[in-house]
Design an enzyme around this catalytic site. Structure first.
Site, mmCIF file in Angstrom:
data_model
loop_
_atom_site.group_PDB
_atom_site.id
_atom_site.type_symbol
_atom_site.label_atom_id
_atom_site.label_comp_id
_atom_site.label_asym_id
_atom_site.label_seq_id
_atom_site.Cartn_x
_atom_site.Cartn_y
_atom_site.Cartn_z
ATOM 1 N N HIS A 1 47.482 50.442 46.904
ATOM 2 C CA HIS A 1 46.838 51.384 45.984
ATOM 3 C C HIS A 1 47.778 51.792 44.839
ATOM 4 O O HIS A 1 48.797 52.446 45.073
ATOM 5 C CB HIS A 1 46.426 52.624 46.788
ATOM 6 N N ASP B 1 44.388 54.767 53.334
ATOM 7 C CA ASP B 1 44.550 54.436 51.916
ATOM 8 C C ASP B 1 44.135 52.994 51.629
ATOM 9 O O ASP B 1 44.183 52.131 52.512
ATOM 10 C CB ASP B 1 46.031 54.615 51.528
ATOM 11 N N PRO C 1 34.743 59.641 51.210
ATOM 12 C CA PRO C 1 35.982 59.014 51.695
ATOM 13 C C PRO C 1 37.090 59.011 50.642
ATOM 14 O O PRO C 1 37.094 58.180 49.729
ATOM 15 C CB PRO C 1 35.533 57.580 52.021
ATOM 16 N N LEU D 1 23.314 38.166 37.411
ATOM 17 C CA LEU D 1 22.663 39.164 38.270
ATOM 18 C C LEU D 1 23.194 39.104 39.696
ATOM 19 O O LEU D 1 22.471 38.808 40.643
ATOM 20 C CB LEU D 1 21.129 39.038 38.242
ATOM 21 N N THR E 1 41.288 44.991 31.518
ATOM 22 C CA THR E 1 41.521 46.289 32.166
ATOM 23 C C THR E 1 42.987 46.707 32.079
ATOM 24 O O THR E 1 43.874 45.854 31.956
ATOM 25 C CB THR E 1 41.107 46.188 33.650
ATOM 26 N N ASP E 2 43.223 48.001 32.210
ATOM 27 C CA ASP E 2 44.613 48.485 32.229
ATOM 28 C C ASP E 2 45.332 48.100 33.529
ATOM 29 O O ASP E 2 46.556 48.148 33.609
ATOM 30 C CB ASP E 2 44.675 50.012 32.028
ATOM 31 N N GLU E 3 44.550 47.693 34.553
ATOM 32 C CA GLU E 3 45.174 47.393 35.859
ATOM 33 C C GLU E 3 46.111 46.195 35.801
ATOM 34 O O GLU E 3 46.935 46.019 36.690
ATOM 35 C CB GLU E 3 44.097 47.155 36.925
ATOM 36 N N GLU F 1 33.792 40.011 38.430
ATOM 37 C CA GLU F 1 33.785 40.795 39.661
ATOM 38 C C GLU F 1 34.737 41.940 39.360
ATOM 39 O O GLU F 1 35.879 41.718 38.942
ATOM 40 C CB GLU F 1 34.295 39.953 40.829
ATOM 41 N N ASP G 1 25.238 31.676 35.376
ATOM 42 C CA ASP G 1 26.573 31.891 35.951
ATOM 43 C C ASP G 1 27.593 31.467 34.893
ATOM 44 O O ASP G 1 27.488 30.357 34.349
ATOM 45 C CB ASP G 1 26.690 31.022 37.215
ATOM 46 N N LYS H 1 42.150 39.249 36.648
ATOM 47 C CA LYS H 1 41.940 39.666 35.247
ATOM 48 C C LYS H 1 43.150 39.284 34.394
ATOM 49 O O LYS H 1 43.007 38.836 33.257
ATOM 50 C CB LYS H 1 41.679 41.174 35.155
ATOM 51 N N ALA I 1 31.479 39.810 31.791
ATOM 52 C CA ALA I 1 31.090 39.417 33.157
ATOM 53 C C ALA I 1 32.323 39.243 34.024
ATOM 54 O O ALA I 1 33.271 38.559 33.641
ATOM 55 C CB ALA I 1 30.293 38.117 33.126
ATOM 56 N N TYR J 1 42.010 41.662 42.318
ATOM 57 C CA TYR J 1 41.193 41.886 41.116
ATOM 58 C C TYR J 1 42.055 41.857 39.858
ATOM 59 O O TYR J 1 41.783 41.114 38.910
ATOM 60 C CB TYR J 1 40.461 43.237 41.221
#
Ligand code: NAD
Ligand code: DAU
Length: 378
Positions: free
Chosen positions: A318, A314, A239, A37, A135-137, A86, A61, A188, A84, A184
């Site tokens: 990005h 930006d 924004p 949480l 993730t795809d990132e 960030e 945690d 991952k 879980a 990030y």
């Protein structure tokens, strides 16, 4: 068949949809929602299922190795679906340490506890599964080879509408080399490597999936779509980073949860599956669609809020374009998105406008103290 499954991050956006789907669809399973949480976790996301007999919430945690090992033993856990994390790129740019702690060390802690528990059993890894949601990132960014877009080589339900152009010739495949750019995505990527290493080294039955941008109900209003819906309803500036030309590939969150269900049950151990709907949009086009939808649903003149668009500096580093090729999942396991994007956006905007109390609680921070008090005595 009876199963005892831990879903980590179940109080977050995607996790809450996965918990809901599993609790409702599998009454014989025990579903344990394990969540710390953080600011992103909100048990109000699960109000409709919190009293179901096959559901249990545990505040924990994922970095707490001892507590998780004990939980594995006490609940005889045979499946872990790990969400879980960030999850917000902008926060990772400001505070990378928290991302390394939770996303890397937290994942490693879960892996190690699962390993010790499962290896202590007579049947060891048989019937067990550690499913890591990524993730795809992690693949980095794709080139925008044609700003006008090219026709996609694929047709799926979600990509058959007029907007569904590909903004470049390349896609992210399961074989695409990892090349993360943000703290990030670096965290991952690292967690994905640890998960695969536990398969390759110890034989742990793992699966990794890499999904594109999700949208839908219960997303924390720091992410593009809910943030902008909330700002439009309050007539606050929107924004837009850079020129708004960056491309993301959007999937309705319930379709991601359906894919997770399919892959958890039918996916092949040690495989990777990309999840996405061949649904690329430039940010600015999504933003205009969201403005028009909110205005229409609120009875404002169409386009009345277009002047809220505010171009801002930006995001650092990005990524230009994400585009997932999910044909492996579609061909091998028969999954496909259930919604057209236009339908999904309409449902999503409507949900946020119908759930203003949820939005107000989340934006004011009230949701945390309410559930803090509620769970104190349990
Ligand atoms: P979210 O930020 O909405 O939710 C994350 C949840 O994890 C929250 O409930 C939070 O309380 C919990 N959490 C955070 N740190 C924790 C810790 N140390 N211990 C226990 N719980 C903790 O995230 P989301 O958007 O639902 O994403 C879920 C997962 O899916 C993440 O792993 C993310 O990388 C991945 N993913 C997200 C998207 C997307 O578009 N949102 C796309 C692809 C993959
Ligand atoms: O691709 C999957 C990823 O999608 C997930 O792994 C992440 O957890 C999730 O947060 C999401 O990452 P993005 O950075 O793509 O999502 P976000 O909603 O933050 O931003 C979407 C796009 O909109 C991105 O190009 C940045 C832009 N943006 C975002 C915000 C919050 C703006 O222009 N203005 C904004 O205020």
């Amino acid at each position: 068949m009876k199963r005892n499954i831990v879903i980590t991050g179940g109080a977050g956006f995607i996790g809450s949809h996965v918990v809901r789907l599993f609790v409702n669809k599998y009454p014989d399973y025990k579903i344990i929602n394990l969540d710390k949480l953080t600011y992103a976790g909100n048990l109000a996301n699960l109000k409709d299922i919190e009293d179901k007999p096959n559901y249990k919430f545990v505040k924990m945690d994922i970095c707490d190795f001892d507590a998780f090992y004990k939980l594995m033993q006490e609940e005889q856990i045979d499946g872990i679906i790990h969400l879980a994390a960030e999850s917000h790129v902008d926060r990772s740019i400001k505070d990378p340490f928290t991302f390394a702690r939770t996303n890397v060390m937290g994942t490693l802690s879960l892996l190690q506890a699962a390993k010790l528990y499962w290896e202590s059993l007579p049947e060891k890894y048989e019937g067990k599964r550690f499913y890591h949601i990524s993730t795809d990132e992690v693949y980095g960014a794709l080139q925008m080879s044609n700003p006008e877009g090219i026709e996609p080589p694929f047709t799926t339900k979600a990509s058959s509408g007029e907007h569904h152009l590909a903004y470049g010739k390349d896609f992210f495949y399961e074989t695409t080399k990892y090349n993360p750019h943000s703290p990030y995505s670096a965290s991952k990527a690292s967690s994905d490597h640890f998960v695969r290493a536990f398969h390759d080294t110890y034989g742990m039955p793992t699966i990794v999936t890499n999904c594109s941008n999700n949208y839908g109900p219960y997303q924390f209003p720091e992410k593009l779509i809910p943030l902008f819906i909330n700002n439009i309803r309050n007539r606050k500036p929107l924004p837009v980073y850079g020129k708004g030309e960056n491309v993301r590939d959007w999937l309705y969150v319930v379709d991601h949860a359906r894919a997770i269900d399919t892959i958890f049950h039918e996916g092949t151990i040690a495989e990777t599956y990309n999840i996405g709907g061949f649904n690329e949009w430039k940010n600015i086009d999504i933003i205009k669609t969201v403005i028009n939808t909110v205005d229409r649903l609120l009875g404002r003149p169409e386009g009345a809020d277009l002047d809220l668009i505010t171009y801002v500096t930006d995001r650092l580093g990005h990524d230009a374009r994400y585009a997932i090729d999910s044909s492996k999942l579609q061909k091998e396991l028969g999954w496909e998105p259930s919604l057209q994007f236009e339908e999904g956006i309409e449902k999503t905007v409507k949900w946020y406008l119908d759930n203003e109390e949820w939005l107000d609680n989340v934006t004011s921070g009230d949701y945390q103290s309410y559930y803090e008090n509620m769970y104190k005595g349990r």
